[in-house]
Design a protein around this motif. Structure first.
Motif, PDB file in Angstrom:
ATOM      1  N   PHE A  13       0.890  -1.165   0.000  1.00 45.94           N
ATOM      2  CA  PHE A  13       0.000   0.000   0.000  1.00 45.94           C
ATOM      3  C   PHE A  13       0.924   1.210   0.000  1.00 45.94           C
ATOM      4  O   PHE A  13       1.521   1.512   1.039  1.00 45.94           O
ATOM      5  CB  PHE A  13      -0.889   0.025   1.239  1.00 45.94           C
ATOM      6  CG  PHE A  13      -1.852  -1.135   1.337  1.00 45.94           C
ATOM      7  CD1 PHE A  13      -2.908  -1.267   0.431  1.00 45.94           C
ATOM      8  CD2 PHE A  13      -1.700  -2.087   2.334  1.00 45.94           C
ATOM      9  CE1 PHE A  13      -3.793  -2.331   0.535  1.00 45.94           C
ATOM     10  CE2 PHE A  13      -2.587  -3.152   2.432  1.00 45.94           C
ATOM     11  CZ  PHE A  13      -3.637  -3.281   1.526  1.00 45.94           C
ATOM     12  N   LEU A  16       4.277   0.870   1.878  1.00 45.98           N
ATOM     13  CA  LEU A  16       4.190  -0.138   2.936  1.00 45.98           C
ATOM     14  C   LEU A  16       4.039  -1.549   2.361  1.00 45.98           C
ATOM     15  O   LEU A  16       3.134  -1.793   1.562  1.00 45.98           O
ATOM     16  CB  LEU A  16       2.982   0.182   3.834  1.00 45.98           C
ATOM     17  CG  LEU A  16       2.650  -0.861   4.909  1.00 45.98           C
ATOM     18  CD1 LEU A  16       3.610  -0.755   6.077  1.00 45.98           C
ATOM     19  CD2 LEU A  16       1.209  -0.696   5.375  1.00 45.98           C
ATOM     20  N   ALA A  18       2.619  -4.535   3.213  1.00 41.66           N
ATOM     21  CA  ALA A  18       1.690  -5.108   4.196  1.00 41.66           C
ATOM     22  C   ALA A  18       1.812  -6.631   4.248  1.00 41.66           C
ATOM     23  O   ALA A  18       1.732  -7.236   5.318  1.00 41.66           O
ATOM     24  CB  ALA A  18       0.256  -4.700   3.866  1.00 41.66           C
ATOM     25  N   PRO A  37       1.124  -9.205  15.780  1.00 45.26           N
ATOM     26  CA  PRO A  37       0.643  -7.917  16.293  1.00 45.26           C
ATOM     27  C   PRO A  37      -0.301  -7.218  15.322  1.00 45.26           C
ATOM     28  O   PRO A  37      -0.278  -7.486  14.123  1.00 45.26           O
ATOM     29  CB  PRO A  37       1.927  -7.097  16.449  1.00 45.26           C
ATOM     30  CG  PRO A  37       3.049  -8.043  16.347  1.00 45.26           C
ATOM     31  CD  PRO A  37       2.576  -9.231  15.584  1.00 45.26           C
ATOM     32  N   ASN A  38      -1.079  -6.304  15.844  1.00 44.38           N
ATOM     33  CA  ASN A  38      -1.960  -5.467  15.017  1.00 44.38           C
ATOM     34  C   ASN A  38      -1.170  -4.837  13.894  1.00 44.38           C
ATOM     35  O   ASN A  38      -0.068  -4.334  14.108  1.00 44.38           O
ATOM     36  CB  ASN A  38      -2.564  -4.346  15.867  1.00 44.38           C
ATOM     37  CG  ASN A  38      -3.939  -4.706  16.369  1.00 44.38           C
ATOM     38  OD1 ASN A  38      -4.606  -5.592  15.818  1.00 44.38           O
ATOM     39  ND2 ASN A  38      -4.352  -4.036  17.417  1.00 44.38           N
ATOM     40  N   GLY A  39      -1.736  -4.869  12.700  1.00 47.87           N
ATOM     41  CA  GLY A  39      -1.114  -4.199  11.567  1.00 47.87           C
ATOM     42  C   GLY A  39      -0.018  -4.985  10.889  1.00 47.87           C
ATOM     43  O   GLY A  39       0.669  -4.466   9.999  1.00 47.87           O
ATOM     44  N   CYS A  40       0.180  -6.253  11.275  1.00 49.08           N
ATOM     45  CA  CYS A  40       1.277  -7.040  10.683  1.00 49.08           C
ATOM     46  C   CYS A  40       0.889  -7.650   9.335  1.00 49.08           C
ATOM     47  O   CYS A  40       1.721  -8.251   8.667  1.00 49.08           O
ATOM     48  CB  CYS A  40       1.772  -8.110  11.649  1.00 49.08           C
ATOM     49  SG  CYS A  40       0.631  -9.484  11.844  1.00 49.08           S
ATOM     50  N   GLY A  41      -0.399  -7.535   8.956  1.00 47.46           N
ATOM     51  CA  GLY A  41      -0.781  -7.982   7.612  1.00 47.46           C
ATOM     52  C   GLY A  41      -1.705  -9.190   7.552  1.00 47.46           C
ATOM     53  O   GLY A  41      -1.966  -9.723   6.465  1.00 47.46           O
ATOM     54  N   LYS A  42      -2.238  -9.627   8.689  1.00 49.81           N
ATOM     55  CA  LYS A  42      -3.057 -10.844   8.727  1.00 49.81           C
ATOM     56  C   LYS A  42      -4.332 -10.711   7.873  1.00 49.81           C
ATOM     57  O   LYS A  42      -4.627 -11.572   7.045  1.00 49.81           O
ATOM     58  CB  LYS A  42      -3.439 -11.192  10.180  1.00 49.81           C
ATOM     59  CG  LYS A  42      -2.240 -11.344  11.111  1.00 49.81           C
ATOM     60  CD  LYS A  42      -2.666 -11.687  12.535  1.00 49.81           C
ATOM     61  CE  LYS A  42      -3.506 -10.624  13.235  1.00 49.81           C
ATOM     62  NZ  LYS A  42      -2.806  -9.329  13.473  1.00 49.81           N
ATOM     63  N   SER A  43      -5.082  -9.631   8.112  1.00 46.60           N
ATOM     64  CA  SER A  43      -6.333  -9.466   7.353  1.00 46.60           C
ATOM     65  C   SER A  43      -6.047  -9.225   5.869  1.00 46.60           C
ATOM     66  O   SER A  43      -6.797  -9.681   5.005  1.00 46.60           O
ATOM     67  CB  SER A  43      -7.155  -8.310   7.923  1.00 46.60           C
ATOM     68  OG  SER A  43      -7.567  -8.604   9.248  1.00 46.60           O
ATOM     69  N   THR A  44      -4.960  -8.533   5.591  1.00 46.32           N
ATOM     70  CA  THR A  44      -4.581  -8.322   4.182  1.00 46.32           C
ATOM     71  C   THR A  44      -4.289  -9.663   3.509  1.00 46.32           C
ATOM     72  O   THR A  44      -4.691  -9.905   2.370  1.00 46.32           O
ATOM     73  CB  THR A  44      -3.349  -7.391   4.091  1.00 46.32           C
ATOM     74  OG1 THR A  44      -3.671  -6.150   4.732  1.00 46.32           O
ATOM     75  CG2 THR A  44      -2.952  -7.117   2.653  1.00 46.32           C
TER      76      THR A  44
HETATM   77  P1  ADP Z   1      -3.725  -7.006  10.786  1.00 47.35           P
HETATM   78  O1  ADP Z   1      -4.959  -7.676  10.269  1.00 47.35           O
HETATM   79  O2  ADP Z   1      -2.595  -7.949  11.031  1.00 47.35           O
HETATM   80  O3  ADP Z   1      -4.000  -6.166  11.996  1.00 47.35           O
HETATM   81  P2  ADP Z   1      -3.862  -5.549   8.282  1.00 47.35           P
HETATM   82  O4  ADP Z   1      -3.662  -6.590   7.255  1.00 47.35           O
HETATM   83  O5  ADP Z   1      -5.242  -5.065   8.500  1.00 47.35           O
HETATM   84  O6  ADP Z   1      -3.199  -6.005   9.657  1.00 47.35           O
HETATM   85  O7  ADP Z   1      -2.990  -4.297   7.896  1.00 47.35           O
HETATM   86  C1  ADP Z   1      -1.612  -4.405   7.564  1.00 47.35           C
HETATM   87  C2  ADP Z   1      -1.072  -3.024   7.222  1.00 47.35           C
HETATM   88  O8  ADP Z   1      -1.608  -2.611   5.961  1.00 47.35           O
HETATM   89  C3  ADP Z   1      -1.449  -1.941   8.215  1.00 47.35           C
HETATM   90  O9  ADP Z   1      -0.391  -1.041   8.325  1.00 47.35           O
HETATM   91  C4  ADP Z   1      -2.656  -1.293   7.581  1.00 47.35           C
HETATM   92  O10 ADP Z   1      -2.800   0.036   7.987  1.00 47.35           O
HETATM   93  C5  ADP Z   1      -2.331  -1.403   6.102  1.00 47.35           C
HETATM   94  N1  ADP Z   1      -3.518  -1.520   5.259  1.00 47.35           N
HETATM   95  C6  ADP Z   1      -4.416  -2.531   5.283  1.00 47.35           C
HETATM   96  N2  ADP Z   1      -5.368  -2.366   4.365  1.00 47.35           N
HETATM   97  C7  ADP Z   1      -5.070  -1.192   3.721  1.00 47.35           C
HETATM   98  C8  ADP Z   1      -5.674  -0.475   2.629  1.00 47.35           C
HETATM   99  N3  ADP Z   1      -6.771  -0.923   2.029  1.00 47.35           N
HETATM  100  N4  ADP Z   1      -5.075   0.676   2.246  1.00 47.35           N
HETATM  101  C9  ADP Z   1      -3.961   1.126   2.843  1.00 47.35           C
HETATM  102  N5  ADP Z   1      -3.324   0.476   3.849  1.00 47.35           N
HETATM  103  C10 ADP Z   1      -3.886  -0.664   4.302  1.00 47.35           C
END
Ligand code: ADP
Ligand code: MG
Length: 244
Positions: A13, A16, A18, A37-44
């Protein structure tokens, strides 16, 4: 052949990374947990599997076929079900109606009843879904997934906001789905008590990369992981209910 094969996935992104060169194989019928940890990329990473996001590079293969970049509805049709962090249910419909709609009316009464029993929602089957307790809504969403008859289920923090008793019931539910129905499951979770009770392989993610994999005991004893995850708990983990 792995059931699900993630190979060198990258998703950026802006500047970054992700998800950063992430590879993982899951075998058919397995249960695995993804932590970090939060923000490490799991949901992505989940978004890359389900087609909600396209990877910059790398491939996703499911049951031997390349599904990288397919639209979400086509990936869902191939048998990948995903539970988001916020439940996606129809508040105005009853619990039962939610399951009937999810199964596109293919499911017979016996299947719907089985899912209601399994998700501990039998007594509430005629209630509007919007009136369910928070934990019950999470179970209904798992029931909605089951009604779609997936072969792989991705669960993103299924116990978020649950009481210890609800969390315990969710452990049983996930184990039951995995063992009895032979559905392959990958679950993202913050609650370490929950993860311990699942007693499954853990994969630790850090800054988009797969840092370590192992069982709960080896991960808990690992210094890098301790530093990353157990030592400096982010607020979401600190807020999580202790597991009874
Ligand atoms: P987790 O699920 O592990 O908490 P995410 O996968 O949600 O982490 O996010 C990983 C990183 O990517 C974070 O820094 C988040 O802010 C960034 N991010 C996630 N989705 C987007 C998006 N659609 N646009 C920009 N940045 C994103
Ligand atoms: Mg997330």
């Amino acid at each position: 052949m792995p059931f699900l094969e993630l190979k060198s996935l990258v998703r950026t992104f802006g500047g970054l990374r992700a998800v950063d060169d992430f590879s993982l194989d899951l075998s058919e019928g397995s249960l695995n947990a993804l932590v970090g940890p939060n923000g490490c990329g799991k949901s992505t990473l989940f978004n890359l599997i389900t087609g909600n996001l396209r990877p910059d590079s790398g491939t996703v293969r499911f049951q031997g076929r390349d599904i990288t970049g397919l639209p979400p509805y086509r990936i869902a049709r191939r048998g990948i079900g995903r539970k988001f962090q916020v439940p996606a249910i129809f508040d105005e419909l009853t619990v039962r109606e939610n399951l009937v709609v999810a199964g596109r009316r293919r499911g017979d009464d016996a299947e719907i009843s089985r899912i209601l029993t399994q998700t501990r929602l039998s007594a509430a089957h005629q209630d509007p879904a919007g009136e369910l307790a928070h934990g019950q809504k999470q179970w209904l969403e798992i029931g909605i997934l089951l009604a779609q008859r997936p072969s792989l289920i991705l669960l993103d923090e299924p116990t978020a906001g649950m009481t210890p008793a609800e969390t315990e019931a969710t452990v049983d539910l996930i184990l039951e789905i995995n063992e009895r129905q032979n559905i392959t499951i990958l679950v993202i979770e913050h609650n370490m008590g929950f993860i311990e009770h699942l007693a499954c392989p853990l994969h630790v993610m850090s800054k988009g990369k797969r840092l370590k994999s192992g069982d709960f005991a080896s991960i808990r004893g690992d210094e890098d992981v301790h530093e990353l995850y157990f030592g400096r708990r982010e607020p979401a983990a600190a807020e999580a209910q202790p597991y009874a």
